[in-house]
Design a protein around this motif. Structure first.
Motif: not given
Length: 320
Positions: A102-112, A150-152, A133-134, A287-298
């Protein structure tokens, strides 16, 4: 100084103030933090003052041109990050590993890729998780994950940041192409190029984010590699601009086969020196290293592992 027991403020409000402070430091300014948290600068300033008042210390020294952490601010920042991570881990344990994101996933993707090949996997993610929401931003660069919130990111090409976690999604083949008219232009060979020496005599279009004045090609049969100097007439960091310029006969170019399929089938572009190819471009989800990754990213990672190789018609990497 104990952030967990700040008097007169509810637990939820305390976490909001702590998160705001961390965002200010990571983003570098109150206005940047306001954009990340989708609120106003006065609100961010008010939250900072509330946190400082409740703790009884000054956390930031601000001037017209700079913002620096005080000694108390440095200690608070490290403790605040640990608190936020601990709260995320607590939520994960309570909700369980199989919770619906639940929530917002923030993603950077290449233009093409981000406006064509990756839209279908993105749509699949949104259809499968209707409470998500993305924020889908197109940039051909590695983001500052913390400062930009940014999430990933999907990255094409060699990894440049060794500090990130990188999930391999596959590798996209690349070939040398040109318009038929290019072969009969001034200074161009009269016959189809078969060797890199022939290609070096042609005018070129450089994909400046991957190559500029030099191209390395490998022979499909023998594995022999040749590194050749080229003389680009045009430099561009946009795949579609490169493709369109190649169609107009501006020069030869190295490009991903998925972006040229229709032009090759119609004969508007031809593969030059077909036994020689550039190294495939690796695709990673980072994505950045962390001990916890939220469900939206997984959940997003799970979909992209399968969908990206399918979208490009490539063999997925072997599971580690």
């Amino acid at each position: 100084m104990n952030i967990e027991q700040t008097p007169g403020i509810s637990t939820a409000d305390r976490m909001m103030l702590v998160e705001t402070f961390v965002r200010i430091v990571d983003a570098g300014s109150l206005s940047a933090a306001a954009r990340l948290l989708e609120t106003t600068q006065p609100t961010i300033s008010r939250r900072l003052k509330t946190l400082e008042k409740s703790l009884g210390v000054r956390l930031l020294q601000r001037s017209t041109h700079a913002m620096t952490l005080t000694d108390d601010g440095i200690r608070c920042y490290e403790r605040a990050k640990a608190l936020i991570l601990g709260w995320q881990e607590f939520e994960s344990e309570i909700r369980g590993a199989g919770d619906e994101p639940v929530g917002t996933l923030r993603v950077i993707a290449p233009h093409a890729f981000g406006q064509q090949q990756l839209v279908a996997p993105l749509a699949e993610y949104l259809a499968r998780y209707p409470k998500m929401t993305v924020d889908w931003t197109l940039h051909d660069r590695t983001p500052d994950f913390i400062a930009e919130g940014i999430d990933c990111a999907i990255q094409v090409g060699a990894l440049t940041d060794t500090s990130v976690v990188a999930i391999p999604l596959g590798a996209v083949p690349r070939i040398v192409v040109g318009a038929p008219a290019l072969l009969h232009g001034a200074g161009g060979p009269a016959t189809m190029p078969t060797h890199p020496d022939d290609l070096a005599r042609l005018p070129w279009i450089a994909a400046s984010n991957f190559y500029r004045d030099e191209v390395e090609l490998a022979h499909a049969g023998s594995g022999e590699t040749v590194r050749m100097r080229i003389q680009p007439r045009l430099y561009t960091d946009n795949l579609y601009a490169l493709r369109n310029a190649a169609l107009l006969g501006v020069g030869a170019a190295v490009a991903s086969t998925w972006a040229l399929r229709e032009e090759l089938e119609s004969g508007h572009l031809v593969q030059l020196a077909p036994e020689w190819q550039a190294a495939p471009l690796p695709i990673h989800l980072i994505y950045p290293p962390a001990r916890f990754y939220p469900a939206r990213l997984r959940r997003f990672i799970d979909i992209m592992r399968v969908a990206v190789p399918q979208a490009f018609g490539i063999t997925p990497p072997a599971s580690s």
